[in-house]
Design a protein around this motif. Structure first.
Motif, PDB file in Angstrom:
ATOM      1  N   VAL A   1      37.964  33.459  33.393  1.00 56.19           N
ATOM      2  CA  VAL A   1      37.823  33.118  34.804  1.00 56.19           C
ATOM      3  C   VAL A   1      38.333  34.281  35.656  1.00 56.19           C
ATOM      4  CG1 VAL A   1      38.381  31.447  36.610  1.00 56.19           C
ATOM      5  CG2 VAL A   1      38.197  30.689  34.228  1.00 56.19           C
ATOM      6  N   PHE A   2      37.471  34.759  36.560  1.00 59.19           N
ATOM      7  CA  PHE A   2      37.810  35.859  37.452  1.00 59.19           C
ATOM      8  C   PHE A   2      37.705  35.400  38.903  1.00 59.19           C
ATOM      9  CE2 PHE A   2      36.224  37.865  33.608  1.00 59.19           C
ATOM     10  CZ  PHE A   2      37.091  38.936  33.415  1.00 59.19           C
ATOM     11  N   SER A   3      38.315  36.157  39.781  1.00 53.76           N
ATOM     12  CA  SER A   3      38.106  35.957  41.215  1.00 53.76           C
ATOM     13  C   SER A   3      36.739  36.527  41.582  1.00 53.76           C
ATOM     14  CB  SER A   3      39.202  36.659  42.017  1.00 53.76           C
ATOM     15  OG  SER A   3      38.825  36.789  43.376  1.00 53.76           O
ATOM     16  N   GLY A   4      35.920  35.728  42.252  1.00 55.29           N
ATOM     17  CA  GLY A   4      34.602  36.208  42.645  1.00 55.29           C
ATOM     18  C   GLY A   4      34.669  37.351  43.637  1.00 55.29           C
ATOM     19  N   ASP A   5      35.754  37.434  44.376  1.00 57.29           N
ATOM     20  CA  ASP A   5      35.900  38.469  45.400  1.00 57.29           C
ATOM     21  C   ASP A   5      36.426  39.774  44.811  1.00 57.29           C
ATOM     22  OD1 ASP A   5      36.044  39.752  47.857  1.00 57.29           O
ATOM     23  OD2 ASP A   5      38.049  38.964  48.290  1.00 57.29           O
ATOM     24  N   THR A   6      37.540  39.708  44.105  1.00 58.72           N
ATOM     25  CA  THR A   6      38.221  40.924  43.646  1.00 58.72           C
ATOM     26  C   THR A   6      37.961  41.272  42.182  1.00 58.72           C
ATOM     27  OG1 THR A   6      40.205  39.685  43.015  1.00 58.72           O
ATOM     28  CG2 THR A   6      40.066  40.464  45.298  1.00 58.72           C
TER      29      THR A   6
ATOM     30  N   LEU B   1      26.850  29.048  30.901  1.00 64.19           N
ATOM     31  CA  LEU B   1      27.813  28.568  31.887  1.00 64.19           C
ATOM     32  C   LEU B   1      27.084  28.219  33.176  1.00 64.19           C
ATOM     33  CD1 LEU B   1      30.550  31.314  31.389  1.00 64.19           C
ATOM     34  CD2 LEU B   1      30.835  28.900  30.798  1.00 64.19           C
ATOM     35  N   ILE B   2      27.509  27.143  33.828  1.00 66.48           N
ATOM     36  CA  ILE B   2      26.926  26.776  35.118  1.00 66.48           C
ATOM     37  C   ILE B   2      27.908  25.889  35.877  1.00 66.48           C
ATOM     38  CG2 ILE B   2      25.756  24.695  34.289  1.00 66.48           C
ATOM     39  CD1 ILE B   2      24.293  27.226  36.805  1.00 66.48           C
ATOM     40  N   PHE B   3      28.004  26.113  37.191  1.00 66.89           N
ATOM     41  CA  PHE B   3      28.806  25.254  38.053  1.00 66.89           C
ATOM     42  C   PHE B   3      27.927  24.154  38.639  1.00 66.89           C
ATOM     43  CE2 PHE B   3      31.691  28.886  38.186  1.00 66.89           C
ATOM     44  CZ  PHE B   3      32.938  28.265  38.218  1.00 66.89           C
ATOM     45  N   ARG B   4      28.484  22.958  38.735  1.00 72.26           N
ATOM     46  CA  ARG B   4      27.817  21.924  39.506  1.00 72.26           C
ATOM     47  C   ARG B   4      27.870  22.334  40.971  1.00 72.26           C
ATOM     48  NH1 ARG B   4      30.179  15.991  40.778  1.00 72.26           N
ATOM     49  NH2 ARG B   4      28.431  15.229  42.034  1.00 72.26           N
ATOM     50  N   LYS B   5      26.751  22.210  41.666  1.00 74.16           N
ATOM     51  CA  LYS B   5      26.620  22.702  43.028  1.00 74.16           C
ATOM     52  C   LYS B   5      27.673  22.109  43.958  1.00 74.16           C
ATOM     53  CE  LYS B   5      23.168  23.256  46.703  1.00 74.16           C
ATOM     54  NZ  LYS B   5      21.799  22.878  47.154  1.00 74.16           N
ATOM     55  N   ASP B   6      28.266  22.974  44.778  1.00 75.29           N
ATOM     56  CA  ASP B   6      29.256  22.604  45.793  1.00 75.29           C
ATOM     57  C   ASP B   6      30.536  22.014  45.206  1.00 75.29           C
ATOM     58  OD1 ASP B   6      27.640  23.419  47.957  1.00 75.29           O
ATOM     59  OD2 ASP B   6      26.561  21.524  47.922  1.00 75.29           O
ATOM     60  N   THR B   7      30.819  22.304  43.941  1.00 70.02           N
ATOM     61  CA  THR B   7      32.051  21.830  43.321  1.00 70.02           C
ATOM     62  C   THR B   7      32.657  22.947  42.473  1.00 70.02           C
ATOM     63  OG1 THR B   7      31.148  21.050  41.208  1.00 70.02           O
ATOM     64  CG2 THR B   7      30.964  19.562  43.097  1.00 70.02           C
TER      65      THR B   7
ATOM     66  N   LEU C   1      23.691  35.094  41.109  1.00 66.20           N
ATOM     67  CA  LEU C   1      23.712  35.398  42.538  1.00 66.20           C
ATOM     68  C   LEU C   1      24.656  34.465  43.282  1.00 66.20           C
ATOM     69  CD1 LEU C   1      19.917  35.929  43.295  1.00 66.20           C
ATOM     70  CD2 LEU C   1      21.715  37.556  43.883  1.00 66.20           C
ATOM     71  N   SER C   2      25.268  34.983  44.351  1.00 68.22           N
ATOM     72  CA  SER C   2      26.048  34.128  45.236  1.00 68.22           C
ATOM     73  C   SER C   2      25.109  33.168  45.948  1.00 68.22           C
ATOM     74  CB  SER C   2      26.818  34.978  46.251  1.00 68.22           C
ATOM     75  OG  SER C   2      25.907  35.725  47.060  1.00 68.22           O
ATOM     76  N   SER C   3      25.665  32.113  46.544  1.00 67.10           N
ATOM     77  CA  SER C   3      24.835  31.074  47.159  1.00 67.10           C
ATOM     78  C   SER C   3      23.999  31.592  48.329  1.00 67.10           C
ATOM     79  CB  SER C   3      25.716  29.917  47.632  1.00 67.10           C
ATOM     80  OG  SER C   3      26.695  30.378  48.556  1.00 67.10           O
ATOM     81  N   ASP C   4      24.485  32.650  49.012  1.00 61.76           N
ATOM     82  CA  ASP C   4      23.708  33.225  50.121  1.00 61.76           C
ATOM     83  C   ASP C   4      22.781  34.339  49.658  1.00 61.76           C
ATOM     84  OD1 ASP C   4      25.486  35.265  49.584  1.00 61.76           O
ATOM     85  OD2 ASP C   4      26.535  35.143  51.507  1.00 61.76           O
ATOM     86  N   GLY C   5      22.865  34.726  48.395  1.00 64.05           N
ATOM     87  CA  GLY C   5      21.975  35.749  47.855  1.00 64.05           C
ATOM     88  C   GLY C   5      22.364  37.172  48.176  1.00 64.05           C
ATOM     89  N   ASN C   6      23.519  37.372  48.792  1.00 68.19           N
ATOM     90  CA  ASN C   6      23.923  38.719  49.192  1.00 68.19           C
ATOM     91  C   ASN C   6      24.701  39.469  48.114  1.00 68.19           C
ATOM     92  OD1 ASN C   6      22.763  38.438  51.750  1.00 68.19           O
ATOM     93  ND2 ASN C   6      24.622  37.522  52.589  1.00 68.19           N
ATOM     94  N   ILE C   7      25.299  38.728  47.183  1.00 66.18           N
ATOM     95  CA  ILE C   7      26.114  39.340  46.137  1.00 66.18           C
ATOM     96  C   ILE C   7      25.512  39.021  44.770  1.00 66.18           C
ATOM     97  CG2 ILE C   7      28.393  39.467  45.072  1.00 66.18           C
ATOM     98  CD1 ILE C   7      28.303  40.633  47.866  1.00 66.18           C
ATOM     99  N   LEU C   8      25.446  40.042  43.930  1.00 62.73           N
ATOM    100  CA  LEU C   8      24.899  39.894  42.584  1.00 62.73           C
ATOM    101  C   LEU C   8      25.948  40.338  41.563  1.00 62.73           C
ATOM    102  CD1 LEU C   8      22.375  39.589  40.612  1.00 62.73           C
ATOM    103  CD2 LEU C   8      22.058  42.050  40.959  1.00 62.73           C
TER     104      LEU C   8
ATOM    105  N   ILE D   1      28.745  31.776  38.973  1.00 59.89           N
ATOM    106  CA  ILE D   1      29.581  31.886  40.158  1.00 59.89           C
ATOM    107  C   ILE D   1      29.586  30.545  40.878  1.00 59.89           C
ATOM    108  CG2 ILE D   1      27.649  32.753  41.554  1.00 59.89           C
ATOM    109  CD1 ILE D   1      31.298  33.881  41.961  1.00 59.89           C
ATOM    110  N   SER D   2      30.752  30.106  41.343  1.00 58.38           N
ATOM    111  CA  SER D   2      30.826  28.833  42.067  1.00 58.38           C
ATOM    112  C   SER D   2      30.135  28.970  43.417  1.00 58.38           C
ATOM    113  CB  SER D   2      32.283  28.408  42.252  1.00 58.38           C
ATOM    114  OG  SER D   2      33.014  29.391  42.955  1.00 58.38           O
ATOM    115  N   THR D   3      29.734  27.844  43.993  1.00 61.92           N
ATOM    116  CA  THR D   3      28.977  27.859  45.245  1.00 61.92           C
ATOM    117  C   THR D   3      29.736  28.573  46.360  1.00 61.92           C
ATOM    118  OG1 THR D   3      28.022  25.724  44.594  1.00 61.92           O
ATOM    119  CG2 THR D   3      27.706  26.412  46.871  1.00 61.92           C
TER     120      THR D   3
END
Length: 468
Positions: free
Chosen positions: A221-226, A243-249, A153-160, A202-204
């Motif tokens: 690696v893909f663009s989260g948007d497109t 896979l996991i991103f460190r938060k806010d980085t 999920l995206s950080s705001d929870g709107n995109i899956l 997905i990155s933060t």
């Protein structure tokens, strides 16, 4: 012996010594005093003494000027910190004002929560308010022809984002309950396609979406948007399993069947270092804000916390032997959960080598062979006391963590059909999202023919929202 291998040293040479005004003044005073004594004793050459004194005065003036410039720089840096802090406070105030529940003290409460979260001591007691769920919302598409293996999920929870065994990748709108974009899988029939999507992150900020392809050793690696492909990160010797991103980085941690964890910097699309220690294929990885990652080692029966800065690791060993730990998930910076094919749901603390609480046969037994039902997925609502576990029999159980994380209490169950291969809470805690498939995400030992390969959104019902 260090468990860390890196491309280059973290930093070389001795640390630079900062100019200290007191030190310079003391040295100058001592020098002047000694010269004064020498001038009194040696009156044969007054010109030489005067010249020496003039040189020292010039040096003293130069030092004072340097000290003054340094003090100005320090003041400028301090003013910059104050300015940034004030700007951050204004941003928080604006964000809080936009919320319907804005009230006095909201900014102070948020700053306190951010501090406690960083220290791993933030805990919102909300689980007791969850009483059940409403009707499921099922998301299906033609691209996902095989079992769903992973979601993020995206950080705001709107995109899956969801991935499937057939190599397809789909981007969904959670609010609109609709498909936005998709990449068709081709089971590795062409070089450009993915054989099987095994893990996602997905990155933060939503800039980068990374995918572990079960058919190769690279990280895509893909663009989260497109969903445009950006680059392949090469380095692992076996398929990537987590896979996991460190938060806010844009720091990425990857785990692989080659038993290693690798650290990447996606700003430069560069490899940073490798971490070794597991004796079996790594099955899961997680991370939050701190510069560290946590992994489960599958059949080696261990969970490891990798302290990147300290170049060390903490090892936690499960009680049962010969079983695989398939999932590990942090609920805050100090506590985490694990589950696997022994059916045990374990709650751990970073300061204890043994679980704080263990639920044996958390999902019951298989009537056909009297073996415990595997725990195939775990989700936590960060910095709260709410956790969910999923099993291969389609059952999802929601649990409440007891005081000081010393116990687990069952809240209610959610019944689906199929393997619960992935789980995730939306950040607001209003929905639980499940990735369901006919097969287990890591194999095809058996199938559930009546299951549907789909993403299921489960609206959760709670009595009230609390912010304790």
């Amino acid at each position: 012996m260090s468990f860390f291998i890196r491309r280059g040293a973290r930093g070389g040479g001795a640390p630079k010594r900062k100019l200290n005004g007191n030190f310079s003044k003391t040295f100058s005073a001592q020098s002047t005093s000694k010269q004064s004594k020498r001038s009194k004793k040696n009156k044969l050459d007054d010109n030489e003494s005067i010249a020496s004194t003039d040189e020292e005065l010039a040096e003293e003036n130069s030092r004072n000027k340097a000290q003054s410039e340094t003090e100005e720089e320090e003041e400028t840096a301090q003013e910059k910190r104050v300015r940034i802090a004030k700007k951050y406070l204004r941003e928080i105030e604006e964000e809080e004002k936009d919320r319907a529940e804005f009230e006095a003290g909201a900014v102070t409460r948020r700053l306190r929560e951010e501090y406690l979260e960083e220290k791993g001591r933030l805990r919102k007691t909300i689980a007791i308010n969850y009483v059940g769920h409403n009707e499921f919302i099922t998301l299906r598409c033609k691209e996902h022809k095989s079992s769903i293996t992973c979601i993020c999920l995206s950080s705001d929870g709107n995109i899956l984002y969801s991935g499937s065994k057939d190599g397809s990748l789909v981007k969904w709108s959670v609010t609109e309950k609709s498909k936005l974009k998709a990449i068709v899988g081709n089971r590795g029939k062409t070089k450009s396609g993915m054989k099987s999507v095994r893990c996602l992150a997905i990155s933060t900020d939503g800039k980068f979406l990374v995918v572990g392809d079960g058919g190769c050793k690279d990280i895509k690696v893909f663009s989260g948007d497109t969903l445009d492909h950006i680059k392949d990160l090469k380095g692992h010797r076996s398929p990537v399993s987590g896979l996991i991103f460190r938060k806010d980085t844009h720091t990425l941690y990857s785990a692989s069947e080659d038993r290693s964890v690798k650290v990447w910097n996606l700003d430069d699309m560069a490899y940073v270092e490798s971490l070794f220690g597991h004796q079996s294929a790594i099955t899961s990885i997680d991370a939050l804000s701190r510069e560290r990652a946590i992994t489960s080692g599958g059949y080696d029966g261990s969970i490891r916390i990798w302290k990147i800065v300290e170049e060390s690791q903490l090892i936690f060993n499960a009680k049962s032997s010969g079983n695989s730990i398939d999932a590990v998930k942090l609920i805050n910076e100090e506590n985490f959960f694990s589950g696997g094919d022994d059916g045990q749901l374990c709650l751990w603390g970073c300061m204890k080598k043994k679980p704080l609480c263990t639920i044996l046969e958390a999902h019951g037994k298989d009537e056909a062979n009297s073996q415990p039902m595997w725990i195939s997925s775990i989700a936590t609502l960060l910095n709260t006391d709410l956790v969910a576990s999923g099993s291969r029999n389609g059952t999802i159980k929601l649990w409440q963590c007891g005081e000081n994380f010393r116990s687990l209490n069952l809240l209610f169950e959610v019944k689906l059909t199929g393997f619960i291969n992935a789980l995730a809470f939306t950040p607001d805690g209003n929905h639980l999202i499940a990735g369901v498939g006919k097969e287990h995400r890591n194999g095809s030992w058996w199938q559930i023919p009546e299951a549907r390969n789909a993403v299921v959104i489960i609206p959760l019902v709670h009595k009230q929202k609390t912010n304790k």
